[in-house]
Design a protein around this motif. Structure first.
Motif, PDB file in Angstrom:
ATOM      1  N   ASN A 203      59.063  47.291  54.907  1.00  0.00           N
ATOM      2  CA  ASN A 203      60.198  47.684  54.807  1.00  0.00           C
ATOM      3  C   ASN A 203      60.423  49.271  54.943  1.00  0.00           C
ATOM      4  OD1 ASN A 203      61.731  45.053  54.288  1.00  0.00           O
ATOM      5  ND2 ASN A 203      60.472  45.332  52.571  1.00  0.00           N
ATOM      6  N   ALA A 204      59.502  49.625  55.853  1.00  0.00           N
ATOM      7  CA  ALA A 204      59.409  51.304  55.859  1.00  0.00           C
ATOM      8  C   ALA A 204      60.714  51.906  56.135  1.00  0.00           C
ATOM      9  CB  ALA A 204      58.291  51.614  56.509  1.00  0.00           C
ATOM     10  N   VAL A 205      61.391  52.716  55.788  1.00  0.00           N
ATOM     11  CA  VAL A 205      62.751  53.088  55.845  1.00  0.00           C
ATOM     12  C   VAL A 205      62.722  53.900  57.176  1.00  0.00           C
ATOM     13  CG1 VAL A 205      64.869  54.507  55.171  1.00  0.00           C
ATOM     14  CG2 VAL A 205      63.699  53.179  53.429  1.00  0.00           C
ATOM     15  N   GLY A 206      63.478  53.485  58.139  1.00  0.00           N
ATOM     16  CA  GLY A 206      63.352  54.608  59.402  1.00  0.00           C
ATOM     17  C   GLY A 206      62.759  53.954  60.555  1.00  0.00           C
ATOM     18  N   SER A 207      61.823  52.809  60.324  1.00  0.00           N
ATOM     19  CA  SER A 207      60.882  52.086  61.147  1.00  0.00           C
ATOM     20  C   SER A 207      61.786  51.351  61.945  1.00  0.00           C
ATOM     21  CB  SER A 207      59.751  51.491  60.552  1.00  0.00           C
ATOM     22  OG  SER A 207      60.341  50.314  59.823  1.00  0.00           O
ATOM     23  N   TRP A 208      61.087  51.177  63.336  1.00  0.00           N
ATOM     24  CA  TRP A 208      61.561  50.217  64.457  1.00  0.00           C
ATOM     25  C   TRP A 208      60.707  49.166  64.579  1.00  0.00           C
ATOM     26  CZ3 TRP A 208      66.608  50.829  66.820  1.00  0.00           C
ATOM     27  CH2 TRP A 208      67.372  51.649  66.518  1.00  0.00           C
ATOM     28  N   SER A 209      60.942  48.048  65.201  1.00  0.00           N
ATOM     29  CA  SER A 209      60.038  46.942  65.329  1.00  0.00           C
ATOM     30  C   SER A 209      60.799  46.289  66.618  1.00  0.00           C
ATOM     31  CB  SER A 209      59.543  46.158  64.407  1.00  0.00           C
ATOM     32  OG  SER A 209      60.733  45.426  63.857  1.00  0.00           O
ATOM     33  N   LEU A 210      59.915  45.543  67.514  1.00  0.00           N
ATOM     34  CA  LEU A 210      60.279  44.862  68.367  1.00  0.00           C
ATOM     35  C   LEU A 210      59.659  43.606  68.314  1.00  0.00           C
ATOM     36  CD1 LEU A 210      61.392  43.827  71.225  1.00  0.00           C
ATOM     37  CD2 LEU A 210      59.077  44.912  72.319  1.00  0.00           C
ATOM     38  N   MET A 211      60.414  42.282  68.219  1.00  0.00           N
ATOM     39  CA  MET A 211      59.713  41.122  67.891  1.00  0.00           C
ATOM     40  C   MET A 211      60.141  40.010  69.148  1.00  0.00           C
ATOM     41  SD  MET A 211      60.243  38.481  64.719  1.00  0.00           S
ATOM     42  CE  MET A 211      61.944  38.273  65.033  1.00  0.00           C
ATOM     43  N   PRO A 212      59.142  39.668  70.040  1.00  0.00           N
ATOM     44  CA  PRO A 212      59.315  38.523  70.866  1.00  0.00           C
ATOM     45  C   PRO A 212      59.449  37.201  70.090  1.00  0.00           C
ATOM     46  CG  PRO A 212      57.495  40.056  71.735  1.00  0.00           C
ATOM     47  CD  PRO A 212      58.033  40.401  70.220  1.00  0.00           C
ATOM     48  N   LYS A 213      60.108  36.254  70.556  1.00  0.00           N
ATOM     49  CA  LYS A 213      60.196  34.933  69.934  1.00  0.00           C
ATOM     50  C   LYS A 213      60.405  33.960  70.823  1.00  0.00           C
ATOM     51  CE  LYS A 213      63.815  34.813  66.900  1.00  0.00           C
ATOM     52  NZ  LYS A 213      65.023  35.078  66.176  1.00  0.00           N
ATOM     53  N   ALA A 214      60.166  32.579  70.289  1.00  0.00           N
ATOM     54  CA  ALA A 214      60.350  31.449  71.057  1.00  0.00           C
ATOM     55  C   ALA A 214      60.441  30.203  69.996  1.00  0.00           C
ATOM     56  CB  ALA A 214      59.279  30.971  72.140  1.00  0.00           C
ATOM     57  N   GLY A 215      61.124  29.167  70.329  1.00  0.00           N
ATOM     58  CA  GLY A 215      61.431  27.960  69.506  1.00  0.00           C
ATOM     59  C   GLY A 215      62.365  27.007  70.070  1.00  0.00           C
ATOM     60  N   ILE A 216      62.768  26.278  69.204  1.00  0.00           N
ATOM     61  CA  ILE A 216      63.592  24.996  69.869  1.00  0.00           C
ATOM     62  C   ILE A 216      65.001  25.092  69.251  1.00  0.00           C
ATOM     63  CG2 ILE A 216      61.684  23.542  70.151  1.00  0.00           C
ATOM     64  CD1 ILE A 216      62.604  22.156  67.569  1.00  0.00           C
ATOM     65  N   ASN A 217      66.119  24.548  69.801  1.00  0.00           N
ATOM     66  CA  ASN A 217      67.413  24.538  69.581  1.00  0.00           C
ATOM     67  C   ASN A 217      67.783  22.768  69.227  1.00  0.00           C
ATOM     68  OD1 ASN A 217      68.211  27.114  69.617  1.00  0.00           O
ATOM     69  ND2 ASN A 217      69.103  27.056  71.655  1.00  0.00           N
ATOM     70  N   ILE A 218      68.282  22.705  68.085  1.00  0.00           N
ATOM     71  CA  ILE A 218      68.712  21.310  67.878  1.00  0.00           C
ATOM     72  C   ILE A 218      70.362  21.388  67.969  1.00  0.00           C
ATOM     73  CG2 ILE A 218      68.781  19.314  66.396  1.00  0.00           C
ATOM     74  CD1 ILE A 218      66.247  20.482  65.179  1.00  0.00           C
ATOM     75  N   ALA A 219      70.957  21.246  69.076  1.00  0.00           N
ATOM     76  CA  ALA A 219      72.390  21.407  69.378  1.00  0.00           C
ATOM     77  C   ALA A 219      73.183  20.329  69.642  1.00  0.00           C
ATOM     78  CB  ALA A 219      72.322  22.368  70.537  1.00  0.00           C
ATOM     79  N   THR A 220      74.333  20.551  69.371  1.00  0.00           N
ATOM     80  CA  THR A 220      75.391  19.465  69.583  1.00  0.00           C
ATOM     81  C   THR A 220      76.855  20.287  69.714  1.00  0.00           C
ATOM     82  OG1 THR A 220      76.309  17.382  68.720  1.00  0.00           O
ATOM     83  CG2 THR A 220      76.099  18.878  67.146  1.00  0.00           C
ATOM     84  N   MET A 221      77.871  19.509  69.954  1.00  0.00           N
ATOM     85  CA  MET A 221      79.216  19.790  69.976  1.00  0.00           C
ATOM     86  C   MET A 221      80.050  19.294  69.076  1.00  0.00           C
ATOM     87  SD  MET A 221      78.853  21.749  72.854  1.00  0.00           S
ATOM     88  CE  MET A 221      80.419  22.135  73.616  1.00  0.00           C
ATOM     89  N   THR A 222      80.845  19.865  68.561  1.00  0.00           N
ATOM     90  CA  THR A 222      81.982  19.437  67.502  1.00  0.00           C
ATOM     91  C   THR A 222      83.011  18.438  67.982  1.00  0.00           C
ATOM     92  OG1 THR A 222      83.327  21.459  67.702  1.00  0.00           O
ATOM     93  CG2 THR A 222      81.418  21.528  65.996  1.00  0.00           C
ATOM     94  N   ASN A 223      83.778  17.847  67.125  1.00  0.00           N
ATOM     95  CA  ASN A 223      84.804  17.383  67.828  1.00  0.00           C
ATOM     96  C   ASN A 223      84.747  16.218  68.790  1.00  0.00           C
ATOM     97  OD1 ASN A 223      86.495  18.414  65.781  1.00  0.00           O
ATOM     98  ND2 ASN A 223      86.828  20.047  67.122  1.00  0.00           N
ATOM     99  N   ASP A 224      83.571  15.574  68.794  1.00  0.00           N
ATOM    100  CA  ASP A 224      83.258  14.587  69.938  1.00  0.00           C
ATOM    101  C   ASP A 224      82.383  13.473  69.575  1.00  0.00           C
ATOM    102  OD1 ASP A 224      82.186  13.230  72.172  1.00  0.00           O
ATOM    103  OD2 ASP A 224      81.605  14.935  73.154  1.00  0.00           O
ATOM    104  N   ASP A 225      82.910  12.338  69.144  1.00  0.00           N
ATOM    105  CA  ASP A 225      82.206  11.199  68.334  1.00  0.00           C
ATOM    106  C   ASP A 225      81.097  10.556  69.079  1.00  0.00           C
ATOM    107  OD1 ASP A 225      84.265  11.518  66.438  1.00  0.00           O
ATOM    108  OD2 ASP A 225      85.472   9.789  67.336  1.00  0.00           O
ATOM    109  N   ASP A 226      80.967  10.859  70.466  1.00  0.00           N
ATOM    110  CA  ASP A 226      79.948  10.399  71.117  1.00  0.00           C
ATOM    111  C   ASP A 226      78.643  11.395  71.304  1.00  0.00           C
ATOM    112  OD1 ASP A 226      81.037   7.923  71.946  1.00  0.00           O
ATOM    113  OD2 ASP A 226      82.352   8.774  73.517  1.00  0.00           O
ATOM    114  N   ALA A 227      78.824  12.628  71.089  1.00  0.00           N
ATOM    115  CA  ALA A 227      78.091  13.710  71.057  1.00  0.00           C
ATOM    116  C   ALA A 227      76.823  13.484  70.123  1.00  0.00           C
ATOM    117  CB  ALA A 227      78.604  15.126  70.790  1.00  0.00           C
ATOM    118  N   LYS A 228      75.517  13.396  70.732  1.00  0.00           N
ATOM    119  CA  LYS A 228      74.233  13.469  70.029  1.00  0.00           C
ATOM    120  C   LYS A 228      73.555  14.761  70.337  1.00  0.00           C
ATOM    121  CE  LYS A 228      75.212   9.172  68.960  1.00  0.00           C
ATOM    122  NZ  LYS A 228      75.814   8.676  67.774  1.00  0.00           N
ATOM    123  N   THR A 229      72.526  15.051  69.573  1.00  0.00           N
ATOM    124  CA  THR A 229      71.733  16.317  69.537  1.00  0.00           C
ATOM    125  C   THR A 229      71.014  16.353  70.865  1.00  0.00           C
ATOM    126  OG1 THR A 229      70.035  15.236  68.416  1.00  0.00           O
ATOM    127  CG2 THR A 229      71.677  16.672  67.084  1.00  0.00           C
TER     128      THR A 229
END
Length: 204
Positions: free
Chosen positions: A21-47
Motif C-alpha cells: 500500500n505504498a501511497v503514490g505507487s502505480w501497478s499493472l495487473m494482467p489477469k484471466a479467469g472465468i465468468n459464470i453468466a446468466t440473464m435476468t427475467n428469463d425462466d429458461d436461462a441457464k448459466t
C-alpha cells in the motif's frame, strides 16, 4: 524472547502492508479467469461459463484506498434447452471496470465501482442432434417475427473481494447489470455475471 518474536512479527506485517500500500505507487495487473453468466427475467436461462481476460491499472491513493481502471474481454450471455434443442446466447463485451479498492487488511481488499461495457460480438448458437449453427442475435429474433432492441452499451456495478500474496491476486467479483441488454416490447433482460480471476501485479 517471546517479546522479541512478537515485535519482529509486528514489524514484518508492517513492512508487508507498506509494500502493498505504498501511497503514490502505480501497478499493472494482467489477469484471466472465468465468468459464470446468466440473464435476468428469463425462466429458461441457464448459466454460460465463459472467459474473461485483460489488465487493470491501480493507483494507491492512501494506505487504505486505491483506485483502478482496466479493460477486460468478457464472454457473457446464457444457455437454454427448449424442447430438446440446446441454445447458447453469446454476448461478448470489452468491459471497462473503474473501481474503488478498500484495503481492509494486509492483502485483503473490498471493491466497488461502475463498469461500462461495449458489445463486440453477439450471436445465438443452436445445436440439434450434434449439428450446430450460429446466427446473429438480431437475425435470430427477426426469424421469429420479433423486433428486439439489442443494446450495444452495457453498464454494471461490480462488487468484489480480492486477496494478494506475493504479487499474485485472487479475486471474486459480481457484476450486477443495470442496462437492458435485450428489450422486446415491455419485457427486458439484464446481465448477471459472477467472475473469478487470477492476476499478477507488477509495480510501475
Amino acid at each position: 524472547m517471546k517479546k522479541s518474536i512478537i515485535v519482529l512479527t509486528a514489524l514484518l506485517f508492517s513492512v508487508s502492508a507498506n509494500a502493498q500500500n505504498a501511497v503514490g505507487s502505480w501497478s499493472l495487473m494482467p489477469k484471466a479467469g472465468i465468468n459464470i453468466a446468466t440473464m435476468t427475467n428469463d425462466d429458461d436461462a441457464k448459466t454460460r461459463v465463459g472467459l474473461v481476460a485483460g489488465a487493470e491499472v491501480d493507483y494507491q491513493a492512501t494506505p487504505l484506498l486505491s483506485v483502478s481502471a482496466g479493460a477486460l474481454y468478457s464472454q457473457q450471455g446464457s444457455k437454454a434447452k427448449v424442447e430438446g434443442i440446446d441454445g447458447t446466447l453469446k454476448m461478448d463485451y470489452i468491459n471497462i471496470p473503474i473501481l474503488a479498492n478498500f484495503h481492509v487488511a494486509p492483502g485483503l481488499a473490498f471493491k466497488v465501482g461502475i463498469q461500462p461495457g461495449f458489445l463486440v460480438n453477439d450471436e445465438v448458437e443452436v445445436s440439434v442432434n450434434g449439428v450446430s449453427a450460429s446466427v446473429s442475435l438480431k437475425e435470430s429474433y427477426r426469424s421469429m417475427g420479433v423486433d428486439a432492441d439489442i443494446s450495444s452499451v452495457d453498464f454494471a456495478i461490480p462488487l468484489g473481494l480480492s486477496y494478494e500474496f506475493s504479487h499474485v491476486v485472487l479475486e471474486a467479483r459480481y457484476n450486477l447489470g443495470l442496462t437492458k441488454a435485450i428489450s422486446i416490447l415491455s419485457e427486458s433482460t439484464k446481465h448477471s455475471v459472477f467472475q473469478i480471476t487470477l492476476g499478477y501485479k507488477f509495480g510501475l
